[in-house]
Design an enzyme around this catalytic site. Structure first.
Site, PDB file in Angstrom:
ATOM      1  N   THR A 382      50.654   5.269   4.781  1.00  0.00           N
ATOM      2  CA  THR A 382      51.601   5.882   3.858  1.00  0.00           C
ATOM      3  C   THR A 382      52.291   4.729   3.155  1.00  0.00           C
ATOM      4  O   THR A 382      51.866   3.592   3.264  1.00  0.00           O
ATOM      5  CB  THR A 382      52.569   6.760   4.701  1.00  0.00           C
ATOM      6  OG1 THR A 382      51.794   7.736   5.394  1.00  0.00           O
ATOM      7  CG2 THR A 382      53.600   7.491   3.896  1.00  0.00           C
ATOM      8  N   THR A 400      52.710   9.664   0.446  1.00  0.00           N
ATOM      9  CA  THR A 400      51.430   9.441   1.121  1.00  0.00           C
ATOM     10  C   THR A 400      50.285  10.212   0.486  1.00  0.00           C
ATOM     11  O   THR A 400      50.504  11.191  -0.228  1.00  0.00           O
ATOM     12  CB  THR A 400      51.552   9.885   2.593  1.00  0.00           C
ATOM     13  OG1 THR A 400      50.425   9.447   3.332  1.00  0.00           O
ATOM     14  CG2 THR A 400      51.644  11.402   2.726  1.00  0.00           C
ATOM     15  N   GLU A 402      48.063  10.548   3.039  1.00  0.00           N
ATOM     16  CA  GLU A 402      47.802  10.756   4.465  1.00  0.00           C
ATOM     17  C   GLU A 402      47.004   9.599   5.065  1.00  0.00           C
ATOM     18  O   GLU A 402      47.552   8.543   5.290  1.00  0.00           O
ATOM     19  CB  GLU A 402      47.145  12.102   4.746  1.00  0.00           C
ATOM     20  CG  GLU A 402      47.103  12.497   6.206  1.00  0.00           C
ATOM     21  CD  GLU A 402      48.477  12.598   6.884  1.00  0.00           C
ATOM     22  OE1 GLU A 402      48.512  12.662   8.112  1.00  0.00           O
ATOM     23  OE2 GLU A 402      49.508  12.582   6.196  1.00  0.00           O
ATOM     24  N   GLU A 421      46.010  16.004   3.868  1.00  0.00           N
ATOM     25  CA  GLU A 421      47.172  16.344   4.692  1.00  0.00           C
ATOM     26  C   GLU A 421      47.033  17.621   5.509  1.00  0.00           C
ATOM     27  O   GLU A 421      47.793  17.827   6.459  1.00  0.00           O
ATOM     28  CB  GLU A 421      48.415  16.415   3.813  1.00  0.00           C
ATOM     29  CG  GLU A 421      48.852  15.029   3.386  1.00  0.00           C
ATOM     30  CD  GLU A 421      50.284  14.999   2.950  1.00  0.00           C
ATOM     31  OE1 GLU A 421      51.165  14.949   3.813  1.00  0.00           O
ATOM     32  OE2 GLU A 421      50.508  15.049   1.732  1.00  0.00           O
ATOM     33  N   ASP A 424      46.928  17.551   9.253  1.00  0.00           N
ATOM     34  CA  ASP A 424      48.139  17.475  10.082  1.00  0.00           C
ATOM     35  C   ASP A 424      48.451  18.812  10.751  1.00  0.00           C
ATOM     36  O   ASP A 424      49.346  18.890  11.597  1.00  0.00           O
ATOM     37  CB  ASP A 424      49.338  17.025   9.248  1.00  0.00           C
ATOM     38  CG  ASP A 424      49.479  15.508   9.222  1.00  0.00           C
ATOM     39  OD1 ASP A 424      48.749  14.837   9.975  1.00  0.00           O
ATOM     40  OD2 ASP A 424      50.305  14.997   8.449  1.00  0.00           O
ATOM     41  N   SER A 443      54.932  16.742   9.606  1.00  0.00           N
ATOM     42  CA  SER A 443      54.868  15.353   9.153  1.00  0.00           C
ATOM     43  C   SER A 443      55.738  14.508  10.074  1.00  0.00           C
ATOM     44  O   SER A 443      56.503  15.039  10.881  1.00  0.00           O
ATOM     45  CB  SER A 443      55.387  15.270   7.714  1.00  0.00           C
ATOM     46  OG  SER A 443      55.579  13.926   7.319  1.00  0.00           O
ATOM     47  N   GLY A 464      53.044   4.964   8.479  1.00  0.00           N
ATOM     48  CA  GLY A 464      52.369   4.774   9.752  1.00  0.00           C
ATOM     49  C   GLY A 464      52.138   6.013  10.588  1.00  0.00           C
ATOM     50  O   GLY A 464      51.957   5.907  11.795  1.00  0.00           O
ATOM     51  N   GLY A 465      52.154   7.232   9.972  1.00  0.00           N
ATOM     52  CA  GLY A 465      51.932   8.431  10.774  1.00  0.00           C
ATOM     53  C   GLY A 465      52.986   8.525  11.861  1.00  0.00           C
ATOM     54  O   GLY A 465      54.173   8.246  11.628  1.00  0.00           O
TER      55      GLY A 465
END
Length: 568
Positions: A382, A400, A402, A421, A424, A443, A464-465
């Site tokens: 991101t 992002t 993703e 995305e 997710d 998220s 970074g998720g």
């Protein structure tokens, strides 16, 4: 400082990097992960624009220079602090699911979860992009400059060409398998990857930006751009229709508020679990007073690891879209619940029994069944950037596509990548985060602002998720508990753990402390890795100074401005 790049730097290069990555200002500050984007944001502030004006210009610029991380085919959370109103709002441009999605969309004919690489690079992974709507709405409510003017610098960069930097080169080397046919042809001309120093001209993206410049953001959601998106996704087996794009809904949300050691914290609200989880971790840590331990001590690593594991167990169980489910936000942050969770931390060894708790005891509502999910997702990437203007307004945005290069689907003739995305959402249906039409997946984005005595003193965020959460809270404790300056707080090597025993780690953590942690049952990854990319601004009201710092894990740049640099 350069170790996280995977390259050794000479002393001169290290000095240049440090000078680029840190700045002091009195009338404005811009920090982003790329010099081109920072320079564009700085120019907007010098021309008398405000923080939201600069943020919009930076977002378009990052689509040119960081296409693997962000872009108009993605989403984001833009946090805006209005200094006149003393008010914080989040422009939630998170992706929504098209009408055609269903809870079992990521299962094969045998009801087995489809392999992550396959499901994340397929047309069904693409959610309705929302970042443009977030930027447009914030600009309408706070901006002083026209959208057309704010897009122009990105058009200039796309048409004149930008140099490929080591971050993009590395992404192409590591994630080429994510690129679809159109993107592969663009980023691997004549079958060879672009390298650092190559010039990259983006004529198709510039064309798209010119359409938006002339017709406004609605041209993305209706008209030729929308038609191109839908046509591309139809070829890739996707669900999205013109009606889905036209009906995209943005929300403007209140932040999640928390406190840590006398600081008030505003962070992202659901459907991002980021802010809630950051605050929950800090509330657990406050029970132990981290400041008594050295920044590299095993006790510090132990505490932050167990706090993360507790909070992530809850995050996995209780995070969802508040439009679709009641969420136990009050219960998760209730002092008695935090005290209950903190009892799981013993210092003797890793707590093997850490799992989600029951926050519903502390608020009204009905829990939904918790469905376990496969642990097969790759680390997402991101971007984050932040701005403070001459009036004290703040814009902090995490945006992002993703995973690196998103779905890998580049819209033909329009030069931008579409997100992935929807992956997710839970792959196994039945839980709070299962896929449903018009729903937003969970998220971890965590744009955050800290206040002291009701004045903003720090704004930060990271990509970074799930590791976003770890990067943000560790930077906060480095500043508050370990009394580091902003650059030190960002560069201090980080660790990350979700609910399991495995710890990701960065080079530079104490090997002695690592050994002590291993003796207590923790498992460390075989090799260190980069965790996050924090961009932050500290505000010293007493001295009238702004301090900006960019993380050395990308080619970030901080730019401070003074009153005499602003055109009247």
């Amino acid at each position: 400082m350069g170790y996280r790049r995977g390259k050794s730097l000479s002393n001169d290069m290290e000095k240049q990097s440090h000078e680029r990555e840190t700045a002091v200002g009195t009338a404005g500050m811009v920090v982003s992960p790329h010099p081109v984007a920072t320079d564009i944001g700085e120019k907007i502030l010098k021309e008398g624009g405000n923080a939201v004006d600069a943020a919009v210009a930076i977002q378009f610029a990052l689509n040119v220079v960081e296409p693997m991380m962000t872009g108009i085919g993605g989403s984001g959370f833009l946090m805006v602090y209005d200094n006149k109103k003393k008010d914080v709002k989040i422009y939630d441009g998170h992706t929504r699911a098209p009408k055609g999605v269903h809870p079992e969309m990521f299962l094969d004919d045998n009801r087995e979860v489809i392999d992550f690489r396959k499901r994340s690079t397929h047309g069904t992974a693409v959610g309705i992009p929302g970042i443009l709507k977030a930027m447009d709405t914030a600009l309408e409510e706070h901006g002083t400059k026209s959208l057309a003017d704010l897009i122009q610098p990105a058009i200039d960069a796309a048409e004149s060409g930008v140099q490929v930097n080591w971050v993009l080169e590395e992404a192409l080397q590591n994630f080429h398998y994510r690129l679809g046919k159109e993107a592969k042809a663009f980023y691997f001309p004549e079958g060879k990857p672009l390298n650092e120093g190559d010039s990259l001209v983006k004529e198709h993206l510039a064309k798209t930006f010119r359409i938006l410049q002339n017709k406004g953001i609605s041209a993305f959601y209706e008209g030729e751009i929308a038609e191109a998106i839908v046509a591309n996704l139809k070829e890739e087996g996707g669900f999205m229709t013109l009606e889905d794009l036209k009906n995209y809904r943005l929300t403007v949300d209140e932040p999640i508020w928390g406190e840590y050691k006398g600081y008030k914290i505003a962070s992202s609200a659901p459907p991002s679990a980021g802010g809630l989880t950051v605050i929950q971790i800090l509330k657990v840590l406050e029970k132990f007073d981290l400041s008594q331990y050295d920044a590299k001590s095993w006790e510090k690593y132990y505490l932050i690891t167990e706090a993360m594991r507790l909070a992530f167990a809850d995050k996995i169980a209780y995070s969802g879209d508040p439009e679709f489910s009641d969420l136990p936000i009050k219960g998760l942050l209730h002092d008695d619940y935090i005290g209950e969770r903190a009892k799981a931390v013993s210092f003797e060894r890793r707590n093997d029994a850490i799992d989600y708790g029951n926050p519903w005891k502390y608020q009204e509502g009905e829990p939904k069944q918790v469905i376990r999910q496969p642990d097969d997702m790759e680390k997402s990437e991101t971007t984050h950037f932040t701005v403070v203007d001459q009036w004290g307004n703040i814009a902090a945005c995490t945006s992002t596509v993703e995973h690196p290069f998103g779905s890998g689907i580049m819209v033909k003739g329009y030069g931008f990548l579409l997100n992935n995305e929807l992956t997710d959402f839970d792959a196994n249906p039945g839980g709070i985060n299962e896929a449903q039409p018009d729903k937003r997946p969970v998220s971890c984005k965590s744009p955050t602002i800290l206040f002291k005595d009701d004045k903003p003193v720090l704004t930060l965020g990271s990509p970074g998720g799930p590791t976003i959460i770890g990067s943000v809270f560790q930077t906060i404790v480095n500043v508050i508990d370990h009394k580091m300056n902003l650059k030190e707080a960002i560069e201090e090597p980080r660790i990350f753990a979700s609910s399991g025993p495995l710890i990701e780690w960065e080079p530079g953590i104490s090997m002695e402390a690592k050994g002590e942690m291993e003796s207590k049952g923790f498992e460390f990854g075989d090799e260190p890795s980069r965790i996050g990319n924090v961009q932050a601004i500290q505000i010293d009201h007493g001295k009238g100074r702004l301090y900006g710092a960019a993380d050395s894990s990308r080619e970030g740049k901080a730019a401070g401005i003074t009153e005499n640099q602003i055109k009247s």
